[in-house]
Design a protein around this motif. Structure first.
Motif, PDB file in Angstrom:
ATOM      1  N   MET A   1       0.823  -1.220   0.000  1.00  0.00           N
ATOM      2  CA  MET A   1       0.000   0.000   0.000  1.00  0.00           C
ATOM      3  C   MET A   1       0.860   1.276   0.000  1.00  0.00           C
ATOM      4  O   MET A   1       0.640   2.166  -0.789  1.00  0.00           O
ATOM      5  N   LYS A  26       2.043  -2.672   4.493  1.00  0.00           N
ATOM      6  CA  LYS A  26       1.035  -3.446   3.762  1.00  0.00           C
ATOM      7  C   LYS A  26      -0.368  -3.085   4.227  1.00  0.00           C
ATOM      8  O   LYS A  26      -0.559  -2.574   5.336  1.00  0.00           O
ATOM      9  N   LYS A  27      -1.325  -3.414   3.399  1.00  0.00           N
ATOM     10  CA  LYS A  27      -2.731  -3.159   3.734  1.00  0.00           C
ATOM     11  C   LYS A  27      -3.100  -3.835   5.058  1.00  0.00           C
ATOM     12  O   LYS A  27      -2.741  -4.993   5.290  1.00  0.00           O
ATOM     13  N   ASN A  62      -0.644   3.053  -2.985  1.00  0.00           N
ATOM     14  CA  ASN A  62      -1.702   2.277  -3.624  1.00  0.00           C
ATOM     15  C   ASN A  62      -1.357   1.973  -5.081  1.00  0.00           C
ATOM     16  O   ASN A  62      -2.186   2.130  -5.980  1.00  0.00           O
ATOM     17  N   LYS A  80      -8.104   8.890  -0.342  1.00  0.00           N
ATOM     18  CA  LYS A  80      -7.865   7.541   0.196  1.00  0.00           C
ATOM     19  C   LYS A  80      -7.066   7.588   1.491  1.00  0.00           C
ATOM     20  O   LYS A  80      -6.730   6.557   2.077  1.00  0.00           O
ATOM     21  N   LEU A 157      -8.196   4.208   2.625  1.00  0.00           N
ATOM     22  CA  LEU A 157      -7.392   2.983   2.708  1.00  0.00           C
ATOM     23  C   LEU A 157      -6.493   3.043   3.930  1.00  0.00           C
ATOM     24  O   LEU A 157      -6.152   2.023   4.511  1.00  0.00           O
ATOM     25  N   VAL A 158      -6.089   4.256   4.277  1.00  0.00           N
ATOM     26  CA  VAL A 158      -5.142   4.423   5.385  1.00  0.00           C
ATOM     27  C   VAL A 158      -5.509   5.660   6.206  1.00  0.00           C
ATOM     28  O   VAL A 158      -5.978   6.654   5.661  1.00  0.00           O
ATOM     29  N   THR A 188      -8.739  -0.997   7.974  1.00  0.00           N
ATOM     30  CA  THR A 188      -8.034   0.220   7.546  1.00  0.00           C
ATOM     31  C   THR A 188      -6.607   0.219   8.088  1.00  0.00           C
ATOM     32  O   THR A 188      -6.390  -0.035   9.275  1.00  0.00           O
ATOM     33  N   THR A 189      -5.661   0.495   7.213  1.00  0.00           N
ATOM     34  CA  THR A 189      -4.253   0.597   7.604  1.00  0.00           C
ATOM     35  C   THR A 189      -4.075   1.852   8.465  1.00  0.00           C
ATOM     36  O   THR A 189      -4.717   2.875   8.215  1.00  0.00           O
TER      37      THR A 189
END
Ligand SMILES: Nc1ncnc2c1ncn2[C@@H]1O[C@H](COP(=O)(O)OP(=O)(O)OP(=O)(O)O)[C@@H](O)[C@H]1O
Length: 228
Positions: A1, A26-27, A62, A80, A157-158, A188-189
């Motif tokens: 990610m 990483k995710k 990403n 994101k 995503l993060v 969620t990261t």
């Protein structure tokens, strides 16, 4: 990610803030970023959010190289990423619900979507009945919950949190950390810069330690252990 390949950042005044960093996140990971003041933590975060560009090397977010990203792709990429700061950074004239709703509004969400999503996230952060309060009417911990609600409302995503407990007392800090843990468990990261050794030592997550722009430690289930 998130991937850094031999990344260096030298500011215009000649200060080398980041020196040949290579790592990946990483995710789904939960990562603490620690290190003394001036170690380069904020610069590393700004390289991820593309507020700064690397002087050397490549930053990938990403799957996209931040250097090759076109201007119009940047807002899409930033959506994101949910940001949380030490000083909350809420809009003072807007209520808790409006602060969260505004983050959706600027992505072009409809009034209907906003009405549906905002109460849901406020409930998730434990502020179900506080949506109508202004930041000035809320405690520091409550304001940080609003900031977290704002950060998650676009399903990022993060989450990147820069010293999110820096202005909070220990009990409130732990409540906020439970919230981050809950968000992380949902997939969620999380990347969190912190000086809070108690939290880092207790949570036993991955710890990346920076000193003078270099990674001096990268451990699973790490501890704070300041290298000063
Ligand atoms: N915009 C800038 N222009 C020039 N130098 C900068 C800039 N931003 C940061 N620096 C320098 O880069 C180095 C790293 O700073 P950075 O803010 O990344 O550290 P930090 O680890 O986040 O510190 P803190 O824990 O105090 O927030 C420092 O020497 C700082 O003075």
């Amino acid at each position: 990610m998130i991937q850094f390949y031999n990344v260096s950042k030298i500011y215009d005044n000649g200060v080398k803030a980041i020196s040949d960093l290579t790592f990946q996140i990483k995710k789904g990971e939960f990562v603490f970023l620690v290190g003394p003041s001036g170690a380069g933590k904020s610069t590393m975060i700004k390289l991820i959010t593309r507020e700064e560009l690397p002087s050397r090397g490549h930053v990938m977010f990403n799957g996209k190289n931040c250097l090759r990203m076109k201007g119009r792709e940047v807002p899409h990429m930033r959506r994101k990423i949910g940001m949380v700061f030490q000083d909350f950074r809420l809009l003072p004239q807007k209520t808790a619900a409006e602060n969260v709703g505004f983050a959706l509004e600027i992505t072009g969400a409809s009034g209907k979507e906003i009405k549906r999503a905002v109460p849901q996230v406020l409930e998730q952060v434990g502020l179900k009945d506080k949506g109508n309060l202004l930041p000035s009417q809320m405690s520091g911990g409550e304001q940080q919950r609003v900031a977290i609600a704002r950060a998650i409302v676009n399903n990022p995503l993060v989450i990147i949190a820069d010293e999110p407990t820096g202005n909070l007392d220990p009990d409130t800090s732990w409540e906020i950390m439970k919230l981050f843990q809950d968000i992380n468990r949902r997939g969620t990261t999380i990347l969190m810069a912190t000086h809070d050794s108690d939290i880092v030592d207790t949570m036993k997550k991955r710890v990346i330690a920076l000193t003078s722009g270099s990674i001096v430690r990268d451990e699973e289930s790490g501890v704070y252990r300041c290298e000063l």
